[in-house]
Design an enzyme around this catalytic site. Structure first.
Site, PDB file in Angstrom:
ATOM      1  N   GLY A 176       9.059  -0.171   2.985  1.00 37.58           N
ATOM      2  CA  GLY A 176       9.946  -1.639   3.275  1.00 37.58           C
ATOM      3  C   GLY A 176       9.882  -2.652   2.259  1.00 37.58           C
ATOM      4  O   GLY A 176      10.779  -3.500   2.640  1.00 37.58           O
ATOM      5  N   ALA A 179       3.889   0.411  -2.706  1.00 38.96           N
ATOM      6  CA  ALA A 179       3.685  -0.710  -2.852  1.00 38.96           C
ATOM      7  C   ALA A 179       3.215  -1.549  -3.358  1.00 38.96           C
ATOM      8  O   ALA A 179       2.814  -1.747  -4.693  1.00 38.96           O
ATOM      9  CB  ALA A 179       2.039   0.259  -1.751  1.00 38.96           C
ATOM     10  N   ASP A 192      -0.984   2.139   6.210  1.00 40.61           N
ATOM     11  CA  ASP A 192      -1.200   1.207   4.971  1.00 40.61           C
ATOM     12  C   ASP A 192      -2.041   2.348   3.558  1.00 40.61           C
ATOM     13  O   ASP A 192      -2.112   3.213   3.726  1.00 40.61           O
ATOM     14  CB  ASP A 192      -1.369   0.084   4.959  1.00 40.61           C
ATOM     15  CG  ASP A 192      -3.065   0.202   6.242  1.00 40.61           C
ATOM     16  OD1 ASP A 192      -3.513   0.615   5.088  1.00 40.61           O
ATOM     17  OD2 ASP A 192      -3.598  -0.299   6.989  1.00 40.61           O
ATOM     18  N   LEU A 193      -2.017   1.567   2.976  1.00 39.15           N
ATOM     19  CA  LEU A 193      -2.798   1.828   1.606  1.00 39.15           C
ATOM     20  C   LEU A 193      -4.694   2.080   1.926  1.00 39.15           C
ATOM     21  O   LEU A 193      -4.859   2.940   1.235  1.00 39.15           O
ATOM     22  CB  LEU A 193      -2.348   0.807   0.360  1.00 39.15           C
ATOM     23  CG  LEU A 193      -1.572   0.548  -0.206  1.00 39.15           C
ATOM     24  CD1 LEU A 193      -1.503  -0.434  -1.163  1.00 39.15           C
ATOM     25  CD2 LEU A 193      -0.411   2.266  -0.833  1.00 39.15           C
ATOM     26  N   GLY A 202       5.435   1.808   0.654  1.00 39.51           N
ATOM     27  CA  GLY A 202       5.480   0.973   0.853  1.00 39.51           C
ATOM     28  C   GLY A 202       6.884   0.390   0.763  1.00 39.51           C
ATOM     29  O   GLY A 202       8.095  -0.515   0.280  1.00 39.51           O
ATOM     30  N   LYS A 218      -2.742  -4.372 -11.104  1.00 45.11           N
ATOM     31  CA  LYS A 218      -2.248  -3.904 -11.602  1.00 45.11           C
ATOM     32  C   LYS A 218      -3.210  -2.367 -12.790  1.00 45.11           C
ATOM     33  O   LYS A 218      -1.903  -1.469 -12.450  1.00 45.11           O
ATOM     34  CB  LYS A 218      -0.576  -4.740 -11.772  1.00 45.11           C
ATOM     35  CG  LYS A 218       0.272  -4.959 -10.936  1.00 45.11           C
ATOM     36  CD  LYS A 218       0.655  -3.919 -10.049  1.00 45.11           C
ATOM     37  CE  LYS A 218       2.132  -4.350  -9.045  1.00 45.11           C
ATOM     38  NZ  LYS A 218       3.062  -3.159  -8.355  1.00 45.11           N
ATOM     39  N   ALA A 239      11.168  -0.852  -3.619  1.00 48.15           N
ATOM     40  CA  ALA A 239      11.203   0.182  -2.462  1.00 48.15           C
ATOM     41  C   ALA A 239      12.362   0.803  -1.316  1.00 48.15           C
ATOM     42  O   ALA A 239      12.895   1.484  -1.132  1.00 48.15           O
ATOM     43  CB  ALA A 239      10.505   0.460  -1.729  1.00 48.15           C
ATOM     44  N   TYR A 258      -4.088 -11.135 -10.059  1.00 45.35           N
ATOM     45  CA  TYR A 258      -2.909  -9.297  -9.480  1.00 45.35           C
ATOM     46  C   TYR A 258      -2.684  -8.700 -11.235  1.00 45.35           C
ATOM     47  O   TYR A 258      -2.005  -7.560 -10.921  1.00 45.35           O
ATOM     48  CB  TYR A 258      -1.935 -10.892  -9.430  1.00 45.35           C
ATOM     49  CG  TYR A 258      -0.187  -9.494  -9.190  1.00 45.35           C
ATOM     50  CD1 TYR A 258       0.129  -8.964  -7.726  1.00 45.35           C
ATOM     51  CD2 TYR A 258       0.375  -9.599  -9.600  1.00 45.35           C
ATOM     52  CE1 TYR A 258       1.110  -8.678  -7.092  1.00 45.35           C
ATOM     53  CE2 TYR A 258       1.432  -8.658  -9.716  1.00 45.35           C
ATOM     54  CZ  TYR A 258       1.454  -8.270  -7.991  1.00 45.35           C
ATOM     55  OH  TYR A 258       3.130  -7.928  -8.211  1.00 45.35           O
TER      56      TYR A 258
END
Length: 406
Positions: free
Chosen positions: A86, A157, A136-137, A84, A250, A90, A246
């Site tokens: 960008g 990411a 991507d992931l 990730g 996490k 990061a 969210y």
């Protein structure tokens, strides 16, 4: 090697002759002095001493240069991957890694998208030491290709949507809490497993997994008078009831990452940063880079006077590198610099920038956040003053045109 001054007559030399003069200069001066006095014994002694000092000095300097070359080559040979690359945090991690001489692989969704990722190519040393990978992931094969040959991996990411059109305060809360369960849990859990499986496949030596302070603080059972530390975990059932998807994502991802480490004997360290503020390297804004914006614009009639936790994005990137480079780093690390109430933050902002549109009033809340970054500080981490971070954040917002109409 020091010169033996007993071969000359020190009482005949000027006062303070040796003051501030190194050995080689001293020997040279003795040669000239003894030759001037026709003292051949003193001259020969001083001359031999000078040659020995010169030889030893050259050897010492050569050894120092050799050590510097070995250290530079060691770091240069070390290849790491930022997942990730960008993103808001990061990008700073990539920047700091490049500045230290690492060879960096960074995964992005589209390396050719100059609007989103062009800033990475402009970083110092990027042309020689940065390689972007399109993945991507959820793309396991792509992750394997990006991680191949790397000794370390930084999983940074972010789950927050990468694009925030016409960013403003009203967009931040829906961007995080309004996302549905499936939109967050799948990429968080499946993506984490893909990254760690790819690391295991490539025999990566160390992984730094960036979680969030949100995986720590939502625990109604934690003693109110005790600061939350790395032993405190967000309660999953509480998140489900409150629909905090969210933070649930996490929490589950970090917990499973640490369990994965124990099960597979892979070195994984997690960092849990609080809300990041500070300047951005990106040319386009993401939701995670706008945490201070709601307090500067929008002018709501009333907001909750709640505890806010912040860390400078550059300090967070420092913490992530510290967790990687310190051999003794293990387990979780909370990364938070400042805790203050909404009212206190707004008053501070008003004193520094009186012309922006601030909330009109505040409603009291009972929730206090006591959180400790002592474990990270013991590792050597330091943070910037809040005022410095605020100045750099507001300047970044202004340069991006986010405060132009206020």
């Amino acid at each position: 090697m020091p010169c033996h001054q007993s071969d000359v007559e020190p009482q005949l030399l000027p006062n303070n002759f040796f003051l501030g003069v190194d050995h080689m200069s001293t020997c040279l001066c003795l040669c000239l002095w003894s030759r001037h006095r026709d003292d051949s014994d003193a001259y020969n002694t001083a001359y031999v001493c000078m040659l020995k000092v010169i030889t030893e000095t050259l050897h010492v300097r050569e050894r120092e240069r050799e050590r510097e070359r070995e250290m530079a080559q060691s770091i240069e040979r070390e290849r790491v991957c930022v997942i990730g690359g960008g993103g808001y945090v990061a990008s700073w991690v990539v920047n700091f890694l490049l500045s230290k001489g690492y060879m960096v692989h960074a995964t992005v969704r589209d390396p050719c998208d100059e609007r989103k990722n062009g800033h990475l190519k402009k970083l110092k040393n990027a042309s020689e030491n940065l390689q972007l990978f399109k993945t991507d992931l959820l793309d396991y094969e792509g992750l394997c290709a990006a991680i191949a040959g790397c000794t370390g991996v930084f999983h940074v990411a972010n789950l927050v949507p990468s694009d925030v059109p016409n960013p403003g305060a009203e967009l931040l809360e829906p961007a995080i809490t309004g996302m549905r369960n499936a939109e967050l849990l799948e990429p968080a859990i499946t993506g984490m497993r893909n990254v760690l499986n790819a690391c295991l496949n490539s025999k990566v030596k160390k992984v730094v997994f960036v979680s969030s302070v949100g995986a720590v603080i939502f625990n109604p059972n934690w003693p109110e008078d005790q600061a939350m530390d790395e032993n405190c975990w967000t309660d999953g059932e509480y998140c489900k009831t409150a629909e905090l998807w969210y933070w649930l994502a996490k929490t589950l991802a970090e917990s499973e990452a640490l369990e994965y480490a124990r099960r597979n004997e892979i070195n994984i360290v997690t960092v849990c940063p609080s809300s990041c503020i500070g300047p951005t390297l990106q040319s386009t804004r993401t939701a995670s880079s706008l945490n201070l914006l709601p307090h500067l614009k929008g002018g709501k009639e009333s907001v909750e006077d709640e505890d806010l936790v912040f860390a400078d994005v550059r300090d967070v990137a420092d913490a992530i590198l510290l967790a990687y480079e310190k051999p003794e780093a293990e387990g979780r690390y909370i990364c938070s610099s400042h805790t203050l109430r909404s009212r206190v933050l707004v008053e501070k902002l008003k004193s520094m920038y009186p012309n922006y549109n601030y909330p009109k009033s505040f409603t009291e809340t009972k929730r206090d956040i006591k959180i400790s970054s002592k474990k990270l500080q013991n590792l050597g981490w330091k943070s910037r003053p809040l005022e410095e971070t605020i100045v750099d954040t507001v300047k970044s917002y202004e340069e991006s045109g986010l405060l132009g109409n206020e």
